[in-house]
Enzyme design. Structure first.
Site, short mmCIF file in Angstrom:
data_model
loop_
_atom_site.label_atom_id
_atom_site.label_comp_id
_atom_site.label_asym_id
_atom_site.label_seq_id
_atom_site.Cartn_x
_atom_site.Cartn_y
_atom_site.Cartn_z
N ARG A 152 23.55 79.66 70.93
CA ARG A 152 24.58 80.57 70.29
C ARG A 152 26.00 80.60 70.36
O ARG A 152 26.98 81.32 69.32
CB ARG A 152 23.58 81.29 68.65
CG ARG A 152 23.02 82.55 70.16
CD ARG A 152 21.67 83.00 69.50
NE ARG A 152 20.86 82.57 70.07
CZ ARG A 152 19.12 82.45 69.46
NH1 ARG A 152 19.61 83.40 68.95
NH2 ARG A 152 18.39 82.45 69.93
N LYS B 171 14.84 80.28 82.95
CA LYS B 171 13.58 79.35 82.34
C LYS B 171 12.50 79.36 83.28
O LYS B 171 12.52 78.83 84.23
CB LYS B 171 13.20 78.02 81.93
CG LYS B 171 14.21 78.21 80.30
CD LYS B 171 14.74 76.91 80.08
CE LYS B 171 15.40 77.07 78.87
NZ LYS B 171 14.60 77.16 77.82
N1 BES Z 1 17.48 74.93 74.50
C1 BES Z 1 16.87 75.89 74.83
C2 BES Z 1 16.52 75.53 73.59
C3 BES Z 1 15.05 74.18 73.22
C4 BES Z 1 13.89 74.36 73.23
C5 BES Z 1 15.92 72.57 73.55
C6 BES Z 1 13.37 73.64 73.38
C7 BES Z 1 15.20 72.01 72.93
C8 BES Z 1 13.95 72.42 73.64
C9 BES Z 1 18.25 77.01 74.25
O1 BES Z 1 19.16 77.19 74.70
C10 BES Z 1 17.04 78.37 74.43
O2 BES Z 1 16.42 77.96 75.47
N2 BES Z 1 16.53 78.92 73.14
C11 BES Z 1 15.45 79.77 73.65
C12 BES Z 1 16.10 80.95 72.71
C13 BES Z 1 15.81 82.81 72.83
C14 BES Z 1 16.10 83.52 74.17
C15 BES Z 1 15.31 83.39 72.20
C16 BES Z 1 14.13 79.29 73.04
O3 BES Z 1 14.07 78.87 71.77
O4 BES Z 1 13.25 79.79 73.38
MN MN Z 2 18.37 78.55 76.52
#
Ligand code: BES
Ligand code: MN
Ligand code: ZN
Length: 500
Positions: A354, A280
């Site tokens: 997931r 990230k």
């Molecule tokens: N933990 C994150 C989702 C999240 C985003 C939680 C903002 C709290 C606040 C999750 O693991 C994630 O990174 N999801 C990705 C999925 C994508 C790579 C398909 C996302 O939502 O960007």
């Molecule tokens: Mn994630």
């Protein structure tokens, strides 16, 4: 916070601060707004009497969260009277009262007042009102500043709820509301901790300590068992971290409960989500300490269930791990075999929630859960869709979902159903394996849910995406900035009804 019920007239209460709700009862014949007509909503008429002058002055508009302080109120034994606005009387509901109680507590805290007595307004049935006031007051009492070296602990010592009605009923409601509220705050405490103070095994220890206190069975499994169970999706995430993962299993199996149904509560417990190799951006990454909120939700919920003792079996499962980049981390393109046997092509290592839940749901089914609810900070996409105000709900079973909405009404928590139909699953089909762990740019909350649905299979299932709601981005009058404890109250209400 000590909680007491008082059935004596509000005027007779000796307290630092008596709190009463001011409502606006102006409405013309067509129910439209006329001139404001503020009044103090309380059974003991000595309370509106004490506020008669300030109300008559027109200075009180009864706007929601408006506060008016009166000192040495005439005719009351209280040292102060705090009037708190609640808006239109005709629209005032228990969920509003809950927030007002939180706001009253938060108004008191910085003033070094340590106790209050809240007068039940006469427009809400007393049993509902008592619950709402207790729940709201506890939520308002929570502050996240535990690591400040000059922390002034401003917690409230005592809350008295002033009501009239059947004492036993009201007392029972108060005691139950207290359990629910303390469980919600327990979840918030866990979510509030940074990842160096809340590793997967620290989370497991907290769950175990809670279980010991409340009489739950709690098993904690490490990497060996995760591999032995062939949880390849969960392990795929965990393998990249030096912190060992934990599979937390909390069992509530009361004597006399029927064999079936068994409610399974599965939580995402990612104690820190860097994104892994698909790392990230640095900006805002610190927030990913709350990526275990779904797991903490289930731990708090299990606490309340253990104490409220519904006649139904409930099993709480938390898949706890970090998501880290390292020489051992899984990489995009890797194929993992989930516990169910399905193969998953990892497209983005940041779609890790997931993966851990896929195996958590499969395990829940294997150990006998007949109904499943999961909670997870799963997608940024749900925040795009619903903002910070509603959690996303997904389900493969309309009846199960309908029952859940009853719990939402009781808890006052806002959630909105989103689709999880076949098309979304099609977006996650892989050319090399059964599934990909991402479904492209659009409909990200639904494609993530569709992925999970593959692991719930034919078991009635509800998925709560709490990414946008588990953390308050700003303080509100009734709640501090930080962890919200969303979904805990609804899940408790649901489990209680499930046992009827
Ligand atoms: N933990 C994150 C989702 C999240 C985003 C939680 C903002 C709290 C606040 C999750 O693991 C994630 O990174 N999801 C990705 C999925 C994508 C790579 C398909 C996302 O939502 O960007
Ligand atoms: Mn994630
Ligand atoms: Zn995550």
């Amino acid at each position: 916070m000590k909680t007491n019920l008082s059935l004596s007239p509000a005027a007779q209460l000796e307290t630092e601060c008596l709190v009463a709700v001011v409502l606006d009862r102006s409405e013309n014949a067509r129910g439209e707004k006329d001139k404001t007509e503020a009044y103090v909503s309380a059974a003991d008429k000595a309370v509106p009497q004490a506020a008669a002058d300030v109300i008559a002055s027109g200075d009180v508009a009864a706007k929601t969260f408006e506060t008016t302080w009166l000192h040495k109120p005439a005719g009351l034994k209280a040292k102060r009277l705090l009037l708190i606005g609640g808006g239109k009387a005709g629209k005032f509901a228990a969920s509003d009262l809950r927030k007002l109680a939180g706001a009253a507590v938060r108004a008191l805290k910085p003033r070094s007042l340590r106790s209050l007595a809240f007068v039940v307004p006469d427009v809400i049935p007393a049993d509902q009102a008592v619950r709402a006031i207790v729940e709201g007051a506890f939520v308002g009492d929570f502050d996240p500043d535990i690591y400040k070296s000059d922390r002034k602990d401003q917690r409230i010592d005592a809350l008295t709820v002033v009501a009239s009605g059947d004492q036993a009923t009201l007392q029972r409601g108060l005691d139950q509301a207290r359990i629910i509220a303390e469980s919600q705050n327990f979840t918030r405490e866990l979510v509030n901790e940074p990842s160096n103070h809340m590793t997967p095994n620290m989370l497991a220890q907290r769950a175990q300590a809670m279980a010991k206190e409340t009489g739950l069975k709690c098993e904690i499994y490490g990497a060996d068992k995760i591999k032995e169970l062939k949880m390849g999706a969960f392990w795929g995430v965990a393998q990249g971290s030096d912190e060992p993962p934990a599979l937390i299993v909390m069992r509530y199996e009361p004597a006399g409960a029927p064999e079936k149904p068994v409610l399974g509560l599965v939580g995402k417990g990612v104690t820190f989500d860097t994104g892994g190799i698909s790392i990230k951006p640095a900006d805002g990454m610190e927030k990913m300490k709350y990526d275990m909120a779904g797991g903490a939700t289930m731990i708090g919920t299990m606490r309340a269930i253990a104490l409220l003792k519904p006649k139904v079996k409930v099993i709480g499962i938390v898949c706890a791990t970090e998501n880290m980049p390292s020489g051992k981390a899984q990489k995009p393109g890797d194929i993992q075999t989930a516990m169910s046997g399905k193969t998953i092509e990892i497209i983005n290592t940041d779609a890790e929630g997931r993966l851990v839940l896929a195996d958590g749901l499969c395990y829940a089914r294997q150990i006998g859960c007949t109904h499943l609810i999961d909670a997870a900070t799963l997608t940024g996409a749900v925040v795009v869709a619903l903002g910070y105000y509603n959690a996303g709900v997904f389900s493969n079973d309309d009846d199960f979902y309908e029952n859940f909405t009853k719990a939402l009404t009781k808890s006052g928590e806002k959630m909105w159903r989103l689709p999880v139909t076949e098309e979304y699953l099609d977006q996650t089909r892989s050319t090399i394996a059964d599934l990909m762990n991402t479904g492209g740019r659009w409909g990200g909350a639904s494609t993530a849910a569709a992925f999970l649905k593959e692991f719930a299979e034919d078991t009635p299932w509800i998925h709560l995406d709490i990414a946008g709601t588990a953390w308050m981005e700003d303080a509100k009058p009734w709640i501090a900035k930080g962890p919200s404890g969303i979904a805990v109250r609804s899940l408790i209400e649901f489990a209680r009804e499930f046992g009827e």
